[in-house]
Write a protein that holds these residues in place. Sequence first.
Motif, mmCIF file in Angstrom:
data_model
loop_
_atom_site.group_PDB
_atom_site.id
_atom_site.type_symbol
_atom_site.label_atom_id
_atom_site.label_comp_id
_atom_site.label_asym_id
_atom_site.label_seq_id
_atom_site.Cartn_x
_atom_site.Cartn_y
_atom_site.Cartn_z
ATOM 1 N N LEU A 14 -21.834 -3.412 -42.437
ATOM 2 C CA LEU A 14 -21.165 -4.456 -41.640
ATOM 3 C C LEU A 14 -20.439 -5.458 -42.527
ATOM 4 N N GLU A 15 -21.003 -5.770 -43.685
ATOM 5 C CA GLU A 15 -20.328 -6.681 -44.611
ATOM 6 C C GLU A 15 -19.015 -6.067 -45.092
ATOM 7 N N THR A 16 -19.017 -4.779 -45.340
ATOM 8 C CA THR A 16 -17.796 -4.098 -45.771
ATOM 9 C C THR A 16 -16.738 -4.137 -44.667
ATOM 10 N N VAL A 144 -20.980 2.978 -47.224
ATOM 11 C CA VAL A 144 -19.928 2.021 -47.581
ATOM 12 C C VAL A 144 -18.648 2.765 -47.948
ATOM 13 N N ASP A 145 -18.764 3.844 -48.693
ATOM 14 C CA ASP A 145 -17.581 4.636 -49.034
ATOM 15 C C ASP A 145 -16.915 5.191 -47.774
ATOM 16 N N ALA A 146 -17.703 5.590 -46.802
ATOM 17 C CA ALA A 146 -17.139 6.106 -45.556
ATOM 18 C C ALA A 146 -16.318 5.035 -44.841
ATOM 19 N N ALA A 181 -18.452 -3.352 -54.726
ATOM 20 C CA ALA A 181 -18.231 -2.081 -54.031
ATOM 21 C C ALA A 181 -18.030 -2.276 -52.535
ATOM 22 N N ARG A 182 -18.459 -3.426 -52.023
ATOM 23 C CA ARG A 182 -18.300 -3.712 -50.591
ATOM 24 C C ARG A 182 -16.972 -4.396 -50.296
ATOM 25 N N ALA A 183 -16.309 -4.900 -51.309
ATOM 26 C CA ALA A 183 -15.065 -5.639 -51.118
ATOM 27 C C ALA A 183 -13.954 -4.704 -50.653
ATOM 28 N N PRO A 184 -13.020 -5.213 -49.845
ATOM 29 C CA PRO A 184 -11.917 -4.362 -49.376
ATOM 30 C C PRO A 184 -11.144 -3.752 -50.536
#
Length: 554
Positions: A14-16, A144-146, A181-184
């Motif tokens: 959700l953060e991503t 997250v990659d997805a 890694a979560r950043a746009p």
Amino acid sequence: MTDRYADTAGRAVLETIRGYGVDAVFGIPGTHSLELYRPLAELGMRAITNRHEQGSGYGADGWAQQTGLPGVVITTSGPGLQNAMSAVGTAFAESRPMIVLSPGVALGAEFADVGTLHETKDASAMAGAVAAWSRRVTSAAEAVDAVHDAFALFRTGRPRPVHIEIPLDVLEAPADVAAAARAPRPAPAVEVGEQGAVRAASDLLRQAQRPVIVAGGGATRAGAQLVRLAERFGAPVLTTLNGKGAVDEHHPLSLGANLRLAAAREVAEDADVLVVVGSKLGEAELWAPRLEARGRVVRIDVSAAQLHKNLAATVGIAGDAAAVLDHLLDGTPADRRLRPAPDLDAVRAAIDAERRATLPDTVALAETIADALPADAIVAGDSSQIVYLALANALRQSRPHSLLYTPTYATLGYGLPAAIGARVADPTRPVVAVLGDGALMFCVNELVTALEQRLDLTVVCVDNGGYAEIRQNEVDRGIAPIGVDLVQPDWVALATAFGAVGRRASTYAEVADAVRVAIAEGGVQLVHVPQAALARASASASTTASATDAEEQA
């Protein structure tokens, strides 16, 4: 919050998503999806709880069309995900961006068939058969990659729904995914089209005497470029319903979203150069097997697979519509129009005559509703005669995604939840859902969602007593009408029971007044329009007028 749930895979996902700008999710919380709901408030994300997951999907679709971002749906495992599949199918057929998140059985428990809660044979395979893709991830990092891959698709490819299944043990476990890694991720470069193909298209347009542009749903972000192209070459513009408003329908070169009408299709078919931007030219939008173009055809589409679909291209250009059109315009003189704008008055008259000839009373009602709406209104429609035979063509709209509709999937139950999503996304514009009585019964429960969210939303229920077109289909085939004449509730009382304001309008003047007053008052309002009563009132008024004329002549 306990340490155990401080940073789960659910939060990382959700953060991503939040990092890309999404600030609302649609769904119904379930036992297995709680860790997808836990971080929402902290992340500043609004949770819209629909009364059925199908409504969640359609609400997310309406939201996405106003924001340009993917609608996000959270379902629980098993039946929750299955309930959303009609909406996923709609988003696929109409090329709309959507992310569906659902929990799944724990790792190692696949296909166990041991009777756990919501156990499903293969949830990801089910969703993957309907969505663009479905992934069952095995870690928070994969999840997250997805999400990142989904946004890359939406930004540069043909937008379609995706599903991410997160096993329950992964969902609730610590994420171990770095903040970076979560950043746009930066948006990939858009494809501007192969230079030789763009040059060939430019040459065709410069030589054309009767160019015409057809713009589909893939052209809605290229409105400025479409106008420049149309004005430079004196080309009339027709759109599909998904492309409606890509060019302001009040523009002198616009012929609106009228391709279902033969008079409009003839304009496209008679072009010596037909430019098709962002459309597969599907039978459902054309109301004909294909567009029989007699001249050269230039097709521009983000998907190379679309360039010859349903109509072979003389020149096919794969790329982003706005970028390709910019490139194309750069190859033609910018300081003058290459040919004058044609006189389209006769064509418009023929189009109007044709649309009014089919179900004249329904068209007259649609025109009454359209005239009562504010110019900037967003209208959500269902697969109801009042919409696809009348309102979709009677409305003249200035902005894309102002008519929310599903011309290809043609689903019932879409209009009301889509209107809710649109109003959540943009509370500055009036939102009106117009649908038939049969369609409203698919989603009438969503009136409570609108009330709970404290939305201003007007619903116009055009009541023809059931499934009128299917009834006529049966009669045409020699089948005695069966299953199509529906028992009706007291719609005004039903709306009142929900906590909304109910109104009944039985004349054209009452319809116009009721729609205007409902929008002005705000809140959730339902205007019930019984077409039988409307017809009786019209017949009575006509008889009275005839009698008056006779008396005056006497």
